[in-house]
Design an enzyme around this catalytic site. Structure first.
Site, PDB file in Angstrom:
ATOM      1  N   GLU A 186     -16.424 -18.958 -34.455  1.00 44.91           N
ATOM      2  CA  GLU A 186     -15.151 -18.382 -34.925  1.00 44.91           C
ATOM      3  C   GLU A 186     -15.373 -17.560 -36.199  1.00 44.91           C
ATOM      4  OE1 GLU A 186     -12.423 -21.708 -35.290  1.00 44.91           O
ATOM      5  OE2 GLU A 186     -11.810 -21.531 -33.195  1.00 44.91           O
ATOM      6  N   GLU A 266     -12.779 -22.992 -26.058  1.00 42.92           N
ATOM      7  CA  GLU A 266     -12.167 -24.202 -26.616  1.00 42.92           C
ATOM      8  C   GLU A 266     -10.721 -24.265 -26.153  1.00 42.92           C
ATOM      9  OE1 GLU A 266     -12.351 -24.613 -30.877  1.00 42.92           O
ATOM     10  OE2 GLU A 266     -14.533 -24.431 -30.945  1.00 42.92           O
TER      11      GLU A 266
END
Ligand SMILES: *[C@@H]1O[C@H](CO)[C@@H](O)[C@H](O)[C@H]1NC(C)=O
Ligand SMILES: *[C@@H]1O[C@H](CO)[C@@H](O)[C@H](O)[C@H]1NC(C)=O
Ligand SMILES: *[C@@H]1O[C@H](CO)[C@@H](O)[C@H](O)[C@H]1NC(C)=O
Ligand SMILES: *[C@@H]1O[C@H](CO)[C@@H](O)[C@H](O)[C@H]1NC(C)=O
Ligand SMILES: *[C@@H]1O[C@H](CO)[C@@H](O)[C@H](O)[C@H]1NC(C)=O
Ligand SMILES: *[C@@H]1O[C@H](CO)[C@@H](O)[C@H](O)[C@H]1NC(C)=O
Ligand SMILES: *[C@@H]1O[C@H](CO)[C@@H](O)[C@H](O)[C@H]1NC(C)=O
Length: 653
Positions: A186, A266
């Protein structure tokens, strides 16, 4: 006759050779197909339905059980992070033994029939201490983590130079289970936005892993996050939970990757907790509805988490404004913290069944739990009485306080000691004006508890005492920030303490190694009762007790949960194994998971508790309780309803 049998023999030999040739020579391949918008495995279109499991949050003896349950749910892959700070606690000293044996974990996954999506960082977030980065990186005070900072990159190169060659033989094309490898984590959510850093990592991963392996990135499912997170050469994927607009999230991925497989790296089956907040849950219906929708679109999905596990010891992370995560990382996942099957597990399996063939046969059952009952503990020594036995090196003296990093300690506790410079016969404010108590301080004057300071919550308190009285400040690292700008999270007294208008000076600092002292069994039963404490607050104190696994009951020892009714806050060990932090006074977590693997049947099992505030004891005797039922929170909320307003990744930027 002989001619016929000879030709049969030759025919069989040829067939055998061909088969061998096929199995030896047929290349194992795994790639992105940009024409057909899918992955390709051994030339065939391939879609993964994967689940996250962090080996570092599960005792090794249970890896197989958890992986088998994941396999039986119909998953064809698992995903795990590799926490750098778990394997390189000191620069150049690597630990891949026991519960940290990553390669054994990868082998087990492969034996069971699961592919692996590996996320080796270097940064991992993961609600793990400092997002997996080693605290020793902070020895360079102004280091810019996750950037082309020279010292940061050089440490990353050393670590990856160790790790990546280890995992190379485990890549799919080399005969192993690893199909894809994530670079960073991320990164688009981080302020630095340093493309040269991502480029440097890409080259580093390619150098060690070769040109063939699919390297990818993961970012929040919007153009905003993908902007700084994606880069040429790394396949961009997104992450989002139920309740997100799936069309919009995949459109964001398509904006960066016009072709190739859709991937949600995710997909949140639950959500994380923080001390002092409600336990988060996500409804099974919301999970199955979104999962179905994604699978209908042909997307690849990783369920984060499939089993959350436990932040044993001191390994939890924290968010900003400073808010640490509890010991349990249950995550409301389809398998509980203790690996138990849930309604969510079976509901997800039913969804997967509609899209993929799932294995036949029984699913391993939930492991049995046993309540060992109520155990009496005795007060032993206070931390201050035991100080010499607990510090692993000579105390360090300094005019102004030093941080954990300057003292060469990563986690746990440091005791800061000085004296009151003048008479404080009236209550005098002891303060950390710059909010520099990281993270919680237990303050005593001449061995008597005086109060508590807490980062971002309580920065001042009063003390009284005579000139020359001993002032002891025990500082706890409650977990380094794992997300956002604050990951350079120094611990200890990170700025000066003041008494009234004066800066306190002349400190002596004791680095504590409680694990070592506890496993050596050096704590003594209290001889003196020490200075009297107030009824509501005591100087940090150890309590010990033991219990025997009952005979005559088959299959003991079994897993259990330990509860500390009316205890306040502290740390607990069984047979020297650090189970984690307890804090029922703040919640939401009430019980701690006790894996049977740490229990002994041949000798009594030894419990040590360090209570930091106040234990519910009468005459130095108090109790803890083993139960077969976990309590990790009583209030249930769906994160994407009320909690998204209180806490979302966007808020943390
Ligand atoms: C990446 O960083 C390392 C360590 O600082 C450096 O030696 C190397 O030249 C860099 N590579 C590129 C391509 O910038
Ligand atoms: C989801 O996003 C798509 C594409 O941006 C948009 O057309 C649609 O209206 C959104 N749906 C909802 C329910 O907001
Ligand atoms: C502190 O108070 C004591 C009496 O309580 C007195 O004897 C002493 O001189 C005082 N010290 C200072 C530095 O004021
Ligand atoms: C400290 O003591 C003063 C004087 O008694 C009082 O006014 C103040 O509220 C106290 N501060 C704290 C933080 O207890
Ligand atoms: C404490 O204050 C002194 C004097 O102002 C300063 O030099 C020092 O850097 C400060 N130390 C910390 C840890 O803030
Ligand atoms: C805990 O405290 C409550 C309230 O004071 C009391 O009723 C209860 O008996 C206590 N439990 C234990 C195990 O000490
Ligand atoms: C605690 O100790 C006192 C004095 O030694 C004794 O009178 C009292 O009965 C004890 N209380 C309990 C609950 O054992």
């Amino acid at each position: 006759m002989s001619g016929v049998s000879m030709s049969m023999l030759i025919g069989n030999l040829l067939l055998l050779l061909m088969l061998c040739g096929a199995s030896i020579g047929a290349p194992r391949t795994f790639s992105v197909d940009y024409q057909k918008n899918c992955f390709r495995k051994d030339g065939q279109p391939f879609r993964y339905i994967s689940g996250s499991i962090h080996y570092n949050r599960i005792p090794r003896v249970y890896w197989k059980d958890r992986l088998l349950k994941m396999y039986m749910a119909g998953l064809n892959a698992i995903q795990t992070y590799v926490p750098w700070n778990y394997h390189e606690e000191s620069p150049g000293l690597y630990d891949f033994s026991g519960d940290r044996d990553l390669l054994a974990f990868l082998k087990l996954a492969q034996e069971i029939g699961l592919l692996v999506i590996l996320r080796p960082g270097p940064y991992i977030c993961a609600e793990w201490e400092m997002g997996g980065l080693p605290a020793w990186l902070l020895r360079k005070k102004d280091i810019v983590l996750r950037s082309t900072d020279k010292d940061y990159l050089s440490a990353v190169h050393s670590w990856m130079g160790k790790l990546l060659p280890m995992i190379k033989p485990f890549l799919y094309q080399n005969g192993g289970p690893i199909i894809t490898v994530q670079v960073e984590n991320e990164y688009g959510s981080y302020f630095a936005c340093d493309y040269n850093y991502l480029r440097n990592l890409t080259q580093l991963f390619r150098k060690h892993l070769g040109d063939e392996v699919v390297l990818f990135t993961t970012d929040g499912g919007s153009a905003f996050f993908l902007k700084c997170g994606s880069i040429q050469g790394l396949y961009a994927t997104v992450d989002f939970g139920p309740g997100a607009n799936i069309t919009a999230a995949f459109e964001a991925q398509r904006h960066v990757e016009p072709n190739g497989p859709l991937v949600n790296s995710e997909f949140y089956t639950g959500w994380l907790d923080h001390w002092g907040s409600h336990h988060s849950v996500v409804s099974t219906d919301a999970v199955t509805k979104s999962l179905t929708e994604m699978l209908e679109k042909g997307a690849n999905v990783n369920l984060y988490m499939f089993i959350g596990g436990t932040n044993f010891g001191y390994w939890n992370g924290a968010n900003e404004p400073y808010s640490p995560q509890p010991t349990s990382y249950d995550y409301d996942a389809p398998l509980t913290e203790a690996g138990d099957l849930t309604k969510k597990y079976f509901a997800i399996r039913d969804v997967i069944k509609k899209f993929h063939k799932i294995p036949e046969g029984p699913t391993p059952p939930s492991t049995p739990k046993f309540g060992y009952g109520t155990i009496t503990l005795q007060k032993t020594e206070t931390l201050l009485e035991a100080l010499k036995k607990l510090s692993y090196s000579d105390p360090v003296k300094s005019l102004y306080p030093l941080t954990f990093t300057e003292l060469n300690q990563a986690r746990g506790f440091v005791l800061y000691r000085t004296t009151l410079p003048y008479n404080c016969s009236n209550p005098t404010p002891l303060s950390s004006p710059l909010n520099g108590v990281h993270d919680r301080a237990y303050v005593s004057v001449d061995g008597v508890a005086a109060g508590i300071l807490e980062r971002s919550k309580i920065i001042t308190m009063n003390v009284t005492g005579k000139a020359g009285s001993r002032l002891d400040i025990l500082v706890e690292n409650m977990g380094r920030i794992n997300y956002g700008k604050g990951i350079n999270d120094f611990k200890g007294l990170v700025s000066n303490m003041t008494l009234g208008a004066d800066v306190l000076t002349g400190w002596t600092m004791y680095s504590l190694n409680l694990e070592q002292a506890i496993s050596k069994g050096v704590l003594k039963k209290s001889i003196s009762s020490g200075p009297p404490q107030t009824p509501t607050l005591s100087s940090p104190t150890f309590y010990e007790g033991s219990f025997v696994i009952p005979g005559g009951i088959p299959d003991l020892p079994q897993d259990s949960f330990i509860k500390l009714p009316n205890w306040t806050k502290g740390q607990i060990w069984i047979n020297g194994f650090n189970l984690g932090r307890y804090w029922p006074a703040r919640g939401p977590q009430v019980t701690l998971f006790v894996p049977s693997s740490i229990l002994k049947t041949t000798t009594p099992n030894h419990i040590t508790v360090l209570e930091l505030e106040s234990a519910p004891c009468t005459n130095g005797t108090c109790t803890v309780e083993f139960t077969d039922t976990p309590i990790i929170g009583t209030t249930h909320l769906d994160y994407y309803k009320p909690i998204s307003r209180l806490f979302s990744k966007k808020n943390l930027l």
